[in-house]
Design a protein around this motif. Sequence first.
Motif, mmCIF file in Angstrom:
data_model
loop_
_atom_site.group_PDB
_atom_site.id
_atom_site.type_symbol
_atom_site.label_atom_id
_atom_site.label_comp_id
_atom_site.label_asym_id
_atom_site.label_seq_id
_atom_site.Cartn_x
_atom_site.Cartn_y
_atom_site.Cartn_z
ATOM 1 N N PHE A 93 11.902 24.463 92.625
ATOM 2 C CA PHE A 93 11.014 23.410 92.019
ATOM 3 C C PHE A 93 10.510 23.765 90.547
ATOM 4 O O PHE A 93 10.189 24.857 90.217
ATOM 5 C CB PHE A 93 9.811 23.051 92.731
ATOM 6 C CG PHE A 93 9.075 21.809 92.446
ATOM 7 C CD1 PHE A 93 7.996 21.907 91.678
ATOM 8 C CD2 PHE A 93 9.433 20.572 92.562
ATOM 9 C CE1 PHE A 93 7.239 20.808 91.424
ATOM 10 C CE2 PHE A 93 8.968 19.699 92.372
ATOM 11 C CZ PHE A 93 7.785 19.663 91.725
ATOM 12 N N SER A 94 10.641 23.039 89.890
ATOM 13 C CA SER A 94 10.050 22.782 88.292
ATOM 14 C C SER A 94 9.480 21.542 87.746
ATOM 15 O O SER A 94 10.021 20.515 88.194
ATOM 16 C CB SER A 94 11.107 23.447 87.398
ATOM 17 O OG SER A 94 10.602 23.706 86.007
ATOM 18 N N THR A 95 8.585 21.589 86.995
ATOM 19 C CA THR A 95 8.103 20.370 86.130
ATOM 20 C C THR A 95 8.126 20.746 84.751
ATOM 21 O O THR A 95 7.915 21.690 84.334
ATOM 22 C CB THR A 95 6.521 20.123 86.683
ATOM 23 O OG1 THR A 95 5.610 21.014 86.038
ATOM 24 C CG2 THR A 95 6.573 19.760 88.236
ATOM 25 N N LEU A 96 8.428 19.611 84.006
ATOM 26 C CA LEU A 96 8.106 19.583 82.707
ATOM 27 C C LEU A 96 7.232 18.521 81.936
ATOM 28 O O LEU A 96 7.329 17.097 82.661
ATOM 29 C CB LEU A 96 9.448 19.217 81.739
ATOM 30 C CG LEU A 96 9.470 18.933 80.492
ATOM 31 C CD1 LEU A 96 9.343 20.226 79.337
ATOM 32 C CD2 LEU A 96 10.786 18.257 79.719
ATOM 33 N N THR A 97 6.311 18.718 81.409
ATOM 34 C CA THR A 97 5.253 17.827 80.852
ATOM 35 C C THR A 97 5.786 17.328 79.623
ATOM 36 O O THR A 97 5.699 18.379 78.836
ATOM 37 C CB THR A 97 3.846 18.023 81.094
ATOM 38 O OG1 THR A 97 3.459 18.190 82.683
ATOM 39 C CG2 THR A 97 2.752 17.110 80.634
ATOM 40 N N VAL A 98 5.367 16.170 78.853
ATOM 41 C CA VAL A 98 5.781 15.827 77.654
ATOM 42 C C VAL A 98 4.369 15.309 77.328
ATOM 43 O O VAL A 98 3.712 14.178 77.928
ATOM 44 C CB VAL A 98 6.852 14.675 77.543
ATOM 45 C CG1 VAL A 98 6.981 14.338 76.066
ATOM 46 C CG2 VAL A 98 7.920 15.174 77.992
ATOM 47 N N SER A 99 3.682 16.156 76.565
ATOM 48 C CA SER A 99 2.159 15.849 76.120
ATOM 49 C C SER A 99 2.037 15.009 74.893
ATOM 50 O O SER A 99 2.817 15.251 73.705
ATOM 51 C CB SER A 99 1.338 17.114 76.140
ATOM 52 O OG SER A 99 1.768 17.894 77.162
ATOM 53 N N ASN A 100 1.025 14.284 74.954
ATOM 54 C CA ASN A 100 0.435 13.704 73.855
ATOM 55 C C ASN A 100 1.681 13.130 72.971
ATOM 56 O O ASN A 100 2.109 13.166 71.875
ATOM 57 C CB ASN A 100 -0.141 14.543 72.693
ATOM 58 C CG ASN A 100 -0.811 13.739 71.615
ATOM 59 O OD1 ASN A 100 -1.178 12.795 71.514
ATOM 60 N ND2 ASN A 100 -1.094 14.614 70.404
ATOM 61 N N MET A 101 2.175 12.175 73.675
ATOM 62 C CA MET A 101 3.489 11.354 73.512
ATOM 63 C C MET A 101 3.587 10.483 72.158
ATOM 64 O O MET A 101 2.352 9.846 71.918
ATOM 65 C CB MET A 101 4.228 10.730 74.496
ATOM 66 C CG MET A 101 4.467 11.516 75.593
ATOM 67 S SD MET A 101 5.507 10.840 77.071
ATOM 68 C CE MET A 101 3.960 9.955 77.750
ATOM 69 N N SER A 102 4.475 10.454 71.376
ATOM 70 C CA SER A 102 4.778 9.465 70.185
ATOM 71 C C SER A 102 6.075 8.825 70.453
ATOM 72 O O SER A 102 6.814 9.589 71.348
ATOM 73 C CB SER A 102 4.502 10.377 68.923
ATOM 74 O OG SER A 102 5.677 11.292 68.866
ATOM 75 N N PRO A 103 6.319 7.856 69.469
ATOM 76 C CA PRO A 103 7.527 7.222 69.800
ATOM 77 C C PRO A 103 8.830 8.112 69.421
ATOM 78 O O PRO A 103 9.752 8.115 70.347
ATOM 79 C CB PRO A 103 7.604 6.190 68.881
ATOM 80 C CG PRO A 103 6.130 5.826 68.858
ATOM 81 C CD PRO A 103 5.558 7.071 68.992
ATOM 82 N N GLU A 104 8.599 9.274 68.874
ATOM 83 C CA GLU A 104 9.711 10.128 68.586
ATOM 84 C C GLU A 104 10.133 10.932 69.947
ATOM 85 O O GLU A 104 11.151 11.662 69.890
ATOM 86 C CB GLU A 104 9.141 11.090 67.608
ATOM 87 C CG GLU A 104 9.321 10.769 66.161
ATOM 88 C CD GLU A 104 7.894 9.636 65.988
ATOM 89 O OE1 GLU A 104 7.947 8.654 65.236
ATOM 90 O OE2 GLU A 104 6.968 9.884 66.581
ATOM 91 N N ASP A 105 9.072 10.813 70.795
ATOM 92 C CA ASP A 105 9.587 11.687 72.025
ATOM 93 C C ASP A 105 10.525 10.710 72.905
ATOM 94 O O ASP A 105 10.851 11.383 74.082
ATOM 95 C CB ASP A 105 8.442 11.970 72.747
ATOM 96 C CG ASP A 105 7.637 12.897 72.174
ATOM 97 O OD1 ASP A 105 6.112 12.773 72.108
ATOM 98 O OD2 ASP A 105 8.072 13.981 71.735
ATOM 99 N N SER A 106 10.868 9.652 72.612
ATOM 100 C CA SER A 106 11.562 8.565 73.380
ATOM 101 C C SER A 106 13.083 9.303 73.493
ATOM 102 O O SER A 106 13.737 9.430 72.442
ATOM 103 C CB SER A 106 11.650 7.242 72.690
ATOM 104 O OG SER A 106 10.445 6.571 72.728
ATOM 105 N N SER A 107 13.408 9.707 74.813
ATOM 106 C CA SER A 107 14.662 10.484 74.908
ATOM 107 C C SER A 107 14.991 10.536 76.383
ATOM 108 O O SER A 107 14.188 9.954 76.819
ATOM 109 C CB SER A 107 14.560 11.814 74.426
ATOM 110 O OG SER A 107 14.249 12.210 73.126
#
Lengths: 110, 115
Positions: B75-89
């Motif tokens: 098991f693993s998790t990835l968190t995308v923090s304090n998101m901005s539109p540039e993180d859209s992927s």
Amino acid sequence: GIQVEQSPPDLILQEGANSTLRCNFSDSVNNLQWFHQNPWGQLINLFYIPSGTKQNGRLSATTVATERYSLLYISSSQTTDSGVYFCAVDLDSGNTPLVFGKGTRLSVIA
Amino acid sequence: SAVISQKPSRDICQRGTSLTIQCQVDSQVTMMFWYRQQPGQSLTLIATANQGSEATYESGFVIDKFPISRPNLTFSTLTVSNMSPEDSSIYLCSAGGGRGGYGYTFGSGTRLTVV
């Protein structure tokens, strides 16, 4: 680091046509894989082929490790073959990540 | 070859918020890898996650922005923090390789849109 170059970047085919996609890599590798990414973003593993030739239906692949290239052949193309084809390599399978080429975007038109 | 279940498959998030992506592997694997695929681009490695140690991040990616957990070998998790539109992927996890002859497999991906 290792470089992976794919050609052509874009390809448009009439349904039923054949095509060859190429992947060149800059160093000796332990693993080479071909993937198809469908329009929904899912990566489908087509071939695990560090050397030699494999065939799966209308698709086949050949890797010549000593000359650092691999070829993916698509015969009798269908519209469902459309998408992006990626070549990826690694240096130490299981312990190092795959390094991807930029892909070949294939469009098959009816 | 390993089978990976990844979720969520897609999400639309407000800027400034965080999203955690989960990957579950059906067998024990030493290494897991997280990738980002920006629109129209190839896959770029974010980090390598080894169970029992901190993840190793690639140039341009930092732990504060992309914290990763690897609590066990499946098991693993990835968190995308304090998101901005540039993180859209699209974000994908990967595992496998080794000497089984199957190569690496990937989760089905998480398509993230930040508005």
